[in-house]
Design an enzyme around this catalytic site. Structure first.
Site, PDB file in Angstrom:
ATOM      1  N   ARG A 124      24.447   0.475  58.535  1.00  0.00           N
ATOM      2  CA  ARG A 124      25.664   1.491  58.871  1.00  0.00           C
ATOM      3  C   ARG A 124      26.032   1.681  57.270  1.00  0.00           C
ATOM      4  O   ARG A 124      26.871   2.841  57.201  1.00  0.00           O
ATOM      5  CB  ARG A 124      26.720   0.749  59.509  1.00  0.00           C
ATOM      6  CG  ARG A 124      26.598   0.748  61.145  1.00  0.00           C
ATOM      7  CD  ARG A 124      27.222  -0.017  61.945  1.00  0.00           C
ATOM      8  NE  ARG A 124      26.966  -1.340  62.247  1.00  0.00           N
ATOM      9  CZ  ARG A 124      27.667  -2.446  62.247  1.00  0.00           C
ATOM     10  NH1 ARG A 124      28.792  -2.641  62.277  1.00  0.00           N
ATOM     11  NH2 ARG A 124      26.960  -3.538  62.549  1.00  0.00           N
ATOM     12  N   GLU A 130      27.622 -13.223  60.054  1.00  0.00           N
ATOM     13  CA  GLU A 130      28.649 -13.770  60.773  1.00  0.00           C
ATOM     14  C   GLU A 130      28.071 -14.078  62.258  1.00  0.00           C
ATOM     15  O   GLU A 130      28.429 -15.117  62.699  1.00  0.00           O
ATOM     16  CB  GLU A 130      29.917 -12.821  61.266  1.00  0.00           C
ATOM     17  CG  GLU A 130      30.953 -13.224  61.792  1.00  0.00           C
ATOM     18  CD  GLU A 130      31.947 -11.839  62.368  1.00  0.00           C
ATOM     19  OE1 GLU A 130      31.766 -10.783  62.283  1.00  0.00           O
ATOM     20  OE2 GLU A 130      33.171 -12.359  62.608  1.00  0.00           O
TER      21      GLU A 130
HETATM   22  O1  LIG Z   1      29.771  -9.626  55.694  1.00  0.00           O
HETATM   23  P1  LIG Z   1      28.738  -9.927  56.819  1.00  0.00           P
HETATM   24  O2  LIG Z   1      29.092 -11.494  57.594  1.00  0.00           O
HETATM   25  O3  LIG Z   1      27.318 -10.353  56.315  1.00  0.00           O
HETATM   26  O4  LIG Z   1      28.514  -9.069  57.897  1.00  0.00           O
HETATM   27  C1  LIG Z   1      28.503  -7.526  57.808  1.00  0.00           C
HETATM   28  C2  LIG Z   1      27.351  -6.907  57.865  1.00  0.00           C
HETATM   29  O5  LIG Z   1      27.101  -7.226  59.510  1.00  0.00           O
HETATM   30  C3  LIG Z   1      26.805  -5.513  59.899  1.00  0.00           C
HETATM   31  O6  LIG Z   1      25.606  -5.363  59.926  1.00  0.00           O
HETATM   32  P2  LIG Z   1      24.428  -6.026  61.040  1.00  0.00           P
HETATM   33  O7  LIG Z   1      23.786  -7.265  60.248  1.00  0.00           O
HETATM   34  O8  LIG Z   1      25.118  -6.297  62.296  1.00  0.00           O
HETATM   35  O9  LIG Z   1      23.185  -5.104  61.058  1.00  0.00           O
HETATM   36  P3  LIG Z   1      23.087  -3.534  61.668  1.00  0.00           P
HETATM   37  O10 LIG Z   1      24.186  -2.616  60.709  1.00  0.00           O
HETATM   38  O11 LIG Z   1      21.778  -3.071  61.292  1.00  0.00           O
HETATM   39  O12 LIG Z   1      23.450  -3.452  63.214  1.00  0.00           O
HETATM   40  C4  LIG Z   1      27.501  -4.968  59.143  1.00  0.00           C
HETATM   41  O13 LIG Z   1      27.184  -3.376  59.200  1.00  0.00           O
HETATM   42  C5  LIG Z   1      27.454  -5.411  57.792  1.00  0.00           C
HETATM   43  O14 LIG Z   1      25.984  -4.983  57.017  1.00  0.00           O
HETATM   44  N1  LIG Z   2      32.952  -7.965  63.667  1.00  0.00           N
HETATM   45  C1  LIG Z   2      31.993  -7.103  63.410  1.00  0.00           C
HETATM   46  N2  LIG Z   2      32.130  -5.936  63.534  1.00  0.00           N
HETATM   47  C2  LIG Z   2      31.143  -5.036  63.374  1.00  0.00           C
HETATM   48  N3  LIG Z   2      30.101  -5.311  62.580  1.00  0.00           N
HETATM   49  C3  LIG Z   2      30.153  -6.756  62.108  1.00  0.00           C
HETATM   50  N4  LIG Z   2      29.323  -7.317  61.409  1.00  0.00           N
HETATM   51  C4  LIG Z   2      29.675  -8.439  61.281  1.00  0.00           C
HETATM   52  N5  LIG Z   2      30.820  -8.887  61.963  1.00  0.00           N
HETATM   53  C5  LIG Z   2      31.026  -7.622  62.626  1.00  0.00           C
END
Ligand SMILES: O=P(O)(O)OC[C@H]1O[C@H](OP(=O)(O)OP(=O)(O)O)[C@H](O)[C@@H]1O
Ligand SMILES: Nc1ncnc2[nH]cnc12
Length: 182
Positions: free
Chosen positions: A70, A107
């Protein structure tokens, strides 16, 4: 930007974020930024506020780095506005050629991030972009990865920061800016 205009943009962004309880697993309150992409004025508001913050705090920026997936939605738009390059920080196995990688905790789960070896050169000043800061693991790993390349991380920008998950504590060595806190 005047306070009123700033506030209006924040309101617009807030109205275009949805929450999905228990996605992708039970206990996660998933913040969905897709509505922002469907509403051009909300997308402009995000880029406007990131642009303003960059110009105020980091006018010396050389490169915007976006975190998969994202961070790719907002990072290139910001880079283009600023007239600087964009580089992707990707999940393992997606980038061709020589790469450097780092593992990190999510997370919900564990993953590995990679950057191409020639993405940044020593001394380049980078601003990192993602949609959201939860535990801060992804952003922290991305900072470390860029530093492995002798790049300098000026700051970390996210649309949303979860206050309770203390992501900012993990990023105490870095300057973090979030548009919304929840
Ligand atoms: O602060 P954190 O606990 O590390 O979480 C935040 C990250 O998690 C989500 O991505 P995700 O890993 O779900 O990947 P994606 O965007 O490829 O779906 C979000 O877009 C951040 O990159
Ligand atoms: N709560 C949340 N919503 C969207 N993206 C995430 N990545 C990690 N935690 C998330």
């Amino acid at each position: 930007m005047a306070d009123g205009a700033h506030h209006e943009k924040i309101e617009l962004i807030t109205r275009n974020i949805r929450t999905f309880p228990d996605f992708p697993v039970k206990g996660i309150n998933f913040k969905d930024v897709c509505p922002i992409l469907k509403e051009p004025s909300a997308l402009s508001a995000v880029v406007d506020l990131f642009e303003e913050q960059t110009k105020q705090s980091f006018p010396q920026v050389d490169i915007i780095a976006g975190i998969e997936a994202r961070g790719f939605l907002f990072g290139p738009l910001l880079a283009q506005r600023l007239g600087v390059g964009f580089v992707p920080v990707r999940k393992k196995g997606k980038l061709p050629g020589p790469t450097v990688s780092l593992s990190y905790a999510l997370e919900y789960g564990v993953d590995v991030l990679e950057i191409q070896e020639d993405a940044v050169t020593a001394g380049q000043k980078v601003v990192l972009i993602d949609d959201l800061l939860a535990t801060g693991g992804t952003m922290h790993a991305s900072c470390k990865l860029l530093e492995k390349h002798q790049a300098e991380v000026l700051g970390c920008f996210v649309v949303i920061k979860f206050k309770d998950l203390k992501g900012e504590e993990k990023l105490h060595d870095y300057r973090v800016f979030s548009l919304l806190q929840c």
